[in-house]
Design a protein around this motif. Structure first.
Motif, mmCIF file in Angstrom:
data_model
loop_
_atom_site.group_PDB
_atom_site.id
_atom_site.type_symbol
_atom_site.label_atom_id
_atom_site.label_comp_id
_atom_site.label_asym_id
_atom_site.label_seq_id
_atom_site.Cartn_x
_atom_site.Cartn_y
_atom_site.Cartn_z
ATOM 1 N N GLY A 90 47.389 29.545 24.873
ATOM 2 C CA GLY A 90 46.379 28.507 25.041
ATOM 3 C C GLY A 90 45.105 28.860 25.726
ATOM 4 O O GLY A 90 44.228 28.010 25.854
ATOM 5 N N PRO A 174 41.241 31.989 15.070
ATOM 6 C CA PRO A 174 41.958 31.181 16.069
ATOM 7 C C PRO A 174 42.469 31.983 17.257
ATOM 8 O O PRO A 174 42.866 31.402 18.268
ATOM 9 C CB PRO A 174 43.142 30.601 15.270
ATOM 10 C CG PRO A 174 42.744 30.694 13.844
ATOM 11 C CD PRO A 174 41.907 31.925 13.755
ATOM 12 N N ASN A 249 52.409 22.811 15.727
ATOM 13 C CA ASN A 249 51.504 22.588 16.855
ATOM 14 C C ASN A 249 50.071 22.341 16.383
ATOM 15 O O ASN A 249 49.114 22.961 16.871
ATOM 16 C CB ASN A 249 51.535 23.763 17.833
ATOM 17 C CG ASN A 249 52.836 23.863 18.583
ATOM 18 O OD1 ASN A 249 53.798 23.197 18.234
ATOM 19 N ND2 ASN A 249 52.882 24.685 19.610
ATOM 20 N N ARG A 250 49.926 21.395 15.446
ATOM 21 C CA ARG A 250 48.599 21.095 14.909
ATOM 22 C C ARG A 250 48.411 19.584 14.815
ATOM 23 O O ARG A 250 49.368 18.814 14.643
ATOM 24 C CB ARG A 250 48.394 21.730 13.527
ATOM 25 C CG ARG A 250 48.508 23.244 13.530
ATOM 26 C CD ARG A 250 47.979 23.852 12.251
ATOM 27 N NE ARG A 250 46.531 23.742 12.138
ATOM 28 C CZ ARG A 250 45.668 24.552 12.745
ATOM 29 N NH1 ARG A 250 46.103 25.537 13.513
ATOM 30 N NH2 ARG A 250 44.372 24.405 12.582
ATOM 31 N N ALA A 263 43.086 20.974 14.304
ATOM 32 C CA ALA A 263 43.114 21.797 15.513
ATOM 33 C C ALA A 263 44.533 22.217 15.858
ATOM 34 O O ALA A 263 45.493 21.490 15.589
ATOM 35 C CB ALA A 263 42.498 21.037 16.687
ATOM 36 N N SER A 264 44.653 23.385 16.458
ATOM 37 C CA SER A 264 45.923 23.777 17.071
ATOM 38 C C SER A 264 46.006 23.106 18.438
ATOM 39 O O SER A 264 45.024 22.561 18.943
ATOM 40 C CB SER A 264 46.030 25.296 17.201
ATOM 41 O OG SER A 264 44.977 25.799 18.002
ATOM 42 N N ILE A 266 47.666 23.417 22.526
ATOM 43 C CA ILE A 266 48.374 24.236 23.509
ATOM 44 C C ILE A 266 49.776 23.665 23.693
ATOM 45 O O ILE A 266 50.009 22.465 23.571
ATOM 46 C CB ILE A 266 47.622 24.301 24.851
ATOM 47 C CG1 ILE A 266 47.466 22.912 25.476
ATOM 48 C CG2 ILE A 266 46.274 24.971 24.675
ATOM 49 C CD1 ILE A 266 46.911 22.945 26.885
ATOM 50 N N PHE A 285 38.336 20.220 23.469
ATOM 51 C CA PHE A 285 38.680 21.284 22.528
ATOM 52 C C PHE A 285 38.004 22.590 22.929
ATOM 53 O O PHE A 285 36.842 22.596 23.352
ATOM 54 C CB PHE A 285 38.218 20.925 21.106
ATOM 55 C CG PHE A 285 38.932 19.766 20.494
ATOM 56 C CD1 PHE A 285 40.013 19.957 19.648
ATOM 57 C CD2 PHE A 285 38.504 18.463 20.757
ATOM 58 C CE1 PHE A 285 40.667 18.888 19.077
ATOM 59 C CE2 PHE A 285 39.153 17.380 20.188
ATOM 60 C CZ PHE A 285 40.240 17.584 19.346
ATOM 61 N N GLU A 286 38.744 23.676 22.821
ATOM 62 C CA GLU A 286 38.148 25.004 22.853
ATOM 63 C C GLU A 286 37.729 25.327 21.425
ATOM 64 O O GLU A 286 38.558 25.321 20.513
ATOM 65 C CB GLU A 286 39.147 26.051 23.357
ATOM 66 C CG GLU A 286 39.479 25.933 24.826
ATOM 67 C CD GLU A 286 40.536 26.932 25.270
ATOM 68 O OE1 GLU A 286 41.236 27.470 24.379
ATOM 69 O OE2 GLU A 286 40.673 27.157 26.481
ATOM 70 N N SER A 301 37.069 27.277 14.671
ATOM 71 C CA SER A 301 38.476 27.045 14.948
ATOM 72 C C SER A 301 38.566 26.187 16.205
ATOM 73 O O SER A 301 37.901 26.467 17.207
ATOM 74 C CB SER A 301 39.211 28.376 15.162
ATOM 75 O OG SER A 301 40.546 28.167 15.556
ATOM 76 N N TYR A 302 39.405 25.133 16.154
ATOM 77 C CA TYR A 302 39.527 24.195 17.263
ATOM 78 C C TYR A 302 40.921 24.301 17.879
ATOM 79 O O TYR A 302 41.916 24.413 17.165
ATOM 80 C CB TYR A 302 39.319 22.753 16.783
ATOM 81 C CG TYR A 302 37.918 22.450 16.285
ATOM 82 C CD1 TYR A 302 36.977 21.852 17.116
ATOM 83 C CD2 TYR A 302 37.552 22.751 14.979
ATOM 84 C CE1 TYR A 302 35.696 21.562 16.658
ATOM 85 C CE2 TYR A 302 36.270 22.470 14.506
ATOM 86 C CZ TYR A 302 35.352 21.874 15.353
ATOM 87 O OH TYR A 302 34.090 21.584 14.889
ATOM 88 N N ARG A 303 40.962 24.225 19.216
ATOM 89 C CA ARG A 303 42.229 24.200 19.934
ATOM 90 C C ARG A 303 42.160 23.072 20.958
ATOM 91 O O ARG A 303 41.270 23.029 21.812
ATOM 92 C CB ARG A 303 42.497 25.523 20.637
ATOM 93 C CG ARG A 303 43.835 25.561 21.392
ATOM 94 C CD ARG A 303 43.981 26.876 22.142
ATOM 95 N NE ARG A 303 44.017 27.990 21.211
ATOM 96 C CZ ARG A 303 45.132 28.604 20.817
ATOM 97 N NH1 ARG A 303 46.297 28.206 21.273
ATOM 98 N NH2 ARG A 303 45.091 29.605 19.982
#
Length: 317
Positions: A90, A174, A249-250, A263-264, A266, A285-286, A301-303
């Motif tokens: 993450g 990602p 995990n999305r 987005a993924s 954490i 979001f990162e 890419s979004y996390r």
């Protein structure tokens, strides 16, 4: 046809080892005792993940390899694996140091070398207990296996792909700028030294994964990565939380203008996703952006790292 072979247990070697050791003055018996002792130690060693490298090319002469080329290769491989692990748990920033427990859990050990043309056996940690010290990572996830598998996936993608660069960028994006850089470095080591690396990876109880990282494949991967400039930032987005997958995990978030962000998530947030399903939320979001220096095309890419109900967030935030 079924085999009648039954593997030895460490205890079954106690008696022959004692008998061989009794003849300590005999060179042949002493040599045999050492061999039995090593065999017993090997049998007692817990099963560990193993990565085998078979190197050929300019730095390799017969069964020898130049130390500078080997050290660069092993260092770049290790940094690629550890930086990918950091992205999986993450944190994908290029600046924050990789935590000690994460480095320990993904540290490969050079255990042996073998001919053909030059081979090296790398082993993972004896146990993954250090993963318990990493937030969001439990015993059900083998972070070393996940990380090495990602490296092999990228190499396989380049091997099997055509001229389209997008699948390669989409696979690496990602993982963040740190992994992006180290995979590029790994590619340059192989391409610049003229090496070819055949890689085999086996996690205990799993099938072996193989990949060939030849000079042309390394050159292509390095060129693709070098043609894209990465930036990272954090941004807050509000919208309606739609699809939630705790398996992959999305999530999908629909913004007010109708645009949908995939987005993924954490690992720490995964157990909490259900309470936000179909609700209006505010997420932090990162965002990692790859911009092609050739075409100017941008890919993101979004996390998701923080999530709250929109109504629960003070207006000042």
């Amino acid at each position: 046809m079924a085999s009648d072979f039954t593997p030895l247990t460490p205890a079954e070697l106690d008696e022959p080892l004692a008998e061989a050791s009794a003849f300590g003055d005999s060179f042949s018996f002493s040599l045999g005792a050492r061999g039995l002792a090593q065999m017993q130690a090997d049998l007692r060693e817990p099963a560990r993940s193993v990565l085998e490298l078979r190197l050929e090319g300019n730095p390799v002469t017969r069964h020898e390899v130049r130390v500078d080329a080997l050290s660069r290769l092993l260092s770049s491989l290790q940094e690629s694996v550890s930086s990918i692990a950091q992205a999986i748990v993450g944190k994908i920033t290029t600046r924050a140091a990789i935590p000690g427990p994460l480095r320990e859990a993904t540290a490969l050990r050079l255990a042996a070398t073998f001919p053909g043309s030059f081979g090296a056996v790398l082993k993972g940690p004896e146990q993954h207990g250090t993963q318990r010290e990493i937030p969001g990572i439990g015993d059900s996830v083998d972070i070393l296996d996940e990380s090495v598998t990602r490296v092999l996936d990228v190499i396989g993608l380049v091997n099997n792909g055509g001229l389209d660069e997008e699948p390669i960028v989409d696979a690496v994006l990602p993982l963040g700028a740190r992994a992006f850089k180290h995979l590029s470095d790994l590619s340059r080591v192989v391409a610049d030294t003229g090496m070819s690396a055949a890689i085999s990876w086996q996690k205990p109880g799993s099938d072996t994964r193989d990949a060939v990282f030849s000079k042309p494949i390394a050159q292509r991967l390095g060129d693709v990565l070098d043609r894209n400039h990465l930036t990272e930032e954090q941004t807050i987005i509000e919208g309606r939380l739609g699809t939630v997958s705790d398996i992959r995990n999305r999530i999908e978030l629909q913004m007010d203008d109708g645009k949908v962000i995939t987005a993924s998530v954490i690992d720490e947030l995964v157990p909490e996703l259900g309470q936000f399903f179909t609700q209006r939320v505010q997420g932090t979001f990162e965002v990692t952006t790859a911009r092609s220096i050739v075409t100017g095309t941008e890919r993101r890419s979004y996390r998701l790292v923080v999530l709250a109900h929109a109504n629960d967030v003070p207006a000042s935030e």
